[in-house]
Design an enzyme around this catalytic site. Sequence first.
Site, PDB file in Angstrom:
ATOM      1  N   GLU A  62      -6.933   4.649   7.755  1.00 15.01           N
ATOM      2  CA  GLU A  62      -6.749   6.085   7.451  1.00 15.01           C
ATOM      3  C   GLU A  62      -7.980   6.663   6.760  1.00 15.01           C
ATOM      4  O   GLU A  62      -8.313   7.837   6.941  1.00 15.01           O
ATOM      5  CB  GLU A  62      -5.473   6.271   6.604  1.00 15.01           C
ATOM      6  N   ASN A 104       0.870  -1.178   0.000  1.00  8.96           N
ATOM      7  CA  ASN A 104       0.000   0.000   0.000  1.00  8.96           C
ATOM      8  C   ASN A 104       0.905   1.226   0.000  1.00  8.96           C
ATOM      9  O   ASN A 104       1.467   1.581   1.027  1.00  8.96           O
ATOM     10  CB  ASN A 104      -0.890  -0.044   1.255  1.00  8.96           C
ATOM     11  N   TRP A 105       1.058   1.823  -1.176  1.00  9.74           N
ATOM     12  CA  TRP A 105       1.970   2.974  -1.284  1.00  9.74           C
ATOM     13  C   TRP A 105       1.426   4.214  -0.586  1.00  9.74           C
ATOM     14  O   TRP A 105       2.141   5.171  -0.377  1.00  9.74           O
ATOM     15  CB  TRP A 105       2.225   3.318  -2.754  1.00  9.74           C
ATOM     16  N   LYS A 106       0.136   4.228  -0.266  1.00  3.77           N
ATOM     17  CA  LYS A 106      -0.519   5.414   0.299  1.00  3.77           C
ATOM     18  C   LYS A 106      -0.261   6.618  -0.620  1.00  3.77           C
ATOM     19  O   LYS A 106      -0.154   6.437  -1.831  1.00  3.77           O
ATOM     20  CB  LYS A 106      -0.052   5.642   1.737  1.00  3.77           C
ATOM     21  N   SER A 113       3.201  -2.287  10.406  1.00  2.00           N
ATOM     22  CA  SER A 113       4.652  -2.361  10.651  1.00  2.00           C
ATOM     23  C   SER A 113       5.252  -3.720  10.314  1.00  2.00           C
ATOM     24  O   SER A 113       6.150  -4.207  11.001  1.00  2.00           O
ATOM     25  CB  SER A 113       4.967  -1.959  12.094  1.00  2.00           C
ATOM     26  N   GLY A 168       2.723  -1.247   4.284  1.00  2.00           N
ATOM     27  CA  GLY A 168       2.792   0.186   3.993  1.00  2.00           C
ATOM     28  C   GLY A 168       4.229   0.608   3.744  1.00  2.00           C
ATOM     29  O   GLY A 168       4.764   0.452   2.648  1.00  2.00           O
ATOM     30  N   GLY A 169       4.874   1.130   4.776  1.00  2.00           N
ATOM     31  CA  GLY A 169       6.224   1.690   4.649  1.00  2.00           C
ATOM     32  C   GLY A 169       7.201   0.806   3.898  1.00  2.00           C
ATOM     33  O   GLY A 169       7.909   1.280   2.997  1.00  2.00           O
ATOM     34  N   HIS A 214      -9.548   1.111   4.768  1.00  2.00           N
ATOM     35  CA  HIS A 214      -8.278   1.303   5.478  1.00  2.00           C
ATOM     36  C   HIS A 214      -8.509   2.247   6.650  1.00  2.00           C
ATOM     37  O   HIS A 214      -9.308   3.181   6.557  1.00  2.00           O
ATOM     38  CB  HIS A 214      -7.221   1.877   4.525  1.00  2.00           C
ATOM     39  N   GLY A 238       2.232   2.058  10.829  1.00  4.65           N
ATOM     40  CA  GLY A 238       3.195   3.151  10.700  1.00  4.65           C
ATOM     41  C   GLY A 238       3.863   3.536  12.016  1.00  4.65           C
ATOM     42  O   GLY A 238       4.507   4.579  12.098  1.00  4.65           O
ATOM     43  N   GLU A 263      -5.694  -5.078  10.404  1.00  3.08           N
ATOM     44  CA  GLU A 263      -4.653  -4.097  10.670  1.00  3.08           C
ATOM     45  C   GLU A 263      -4.963  -3.376  11.976  1.00  3.08           C
ATOM     46  O   GLU A 263      -5.774  -2.427  11.991  1.00  3.08           O
ATOM     47  CB  GLU A 263      -4.593  -3.064   9.539  1.00  3.08           C
TER      48      GLU A 263
END
Length: 254
Positions: A100, A9-11, A216, A237-238, A98, A176, A170
């Site tokens: 966010e 997930n590049w966001k 994470s 993510g990251g 998600h 994150g 999640e």
Amino acid sequence: MRKKIVAGNWKMNMDYNEGLSLFSEVINMVKDEVTGSQQAVVCSPFIHLHSLTHLAKGYAKVAVGAQNAHQAESGAYTGEISARMINSVGAEYVILGHSERRQYFGEDNALLAKKTDTALANGLKPIFCIGETLDERNAEKHFDVIKSQLAEGVFHLDEAHFSKLVIAYEPVWAIGTGVTASSAQAQEIHAFIRQEIAAKYGQPVADGITILYGGSCNPKNAPELFAQPDIDGGLIGGASLKSRDFVDIVKVFN
Ligand code: PGA
């Protein structure tokens, strides 16, 4: 055997050219190094989707997805993107719900139920995200939260549609933050999710659903997490912004 998936997930990261370079690296590494039947999915911003699906064409080990889609089929919703548009550029998946989106854009279970219907009606496979906040976990409400996110978000679907979903657990406190759920904490919730699905749709459906862990996740902790019986992959993510790290996580299923 359930399908194993590692989804990135590049966001809201990567401009157009950066995204194309990153994806090309991912494809080349996956081609050279992935030996199992797992699938890598890259969920990019909308502007990359068309180019990425072209780069991935004919190569089933890498698929492309969006990070959101509107609940309406089409119409006067300035600035929004429909599920049909996403499908029309060859993307296969869409992340829905998600944390966010829930937190910053006010998306609740009722809205997400509509988004899920529209995504499925337009041939997309939703990666439906659920998970509790830190306050909810500290108050020992995590099972209740997961239960109602499933009940209100996706349990209205018939079996045929439900079976097309990927579920992603999640925990919000792990996203994150560098704090990962322990493999035991994650397995406990994944088993609970599968049990809820079995109670609603029966054991064969529950046994066939891919359930991802996200929060994470990195090349170091992925092997232990993915070794759990009910964890079928990850939503990353990251670490998905670095081709080496992302593909190393995909390779856990080699
Ligand atoms: P993270 O994000 O891997 O950076 O924690 C996961 C996600 O939000 O899907």
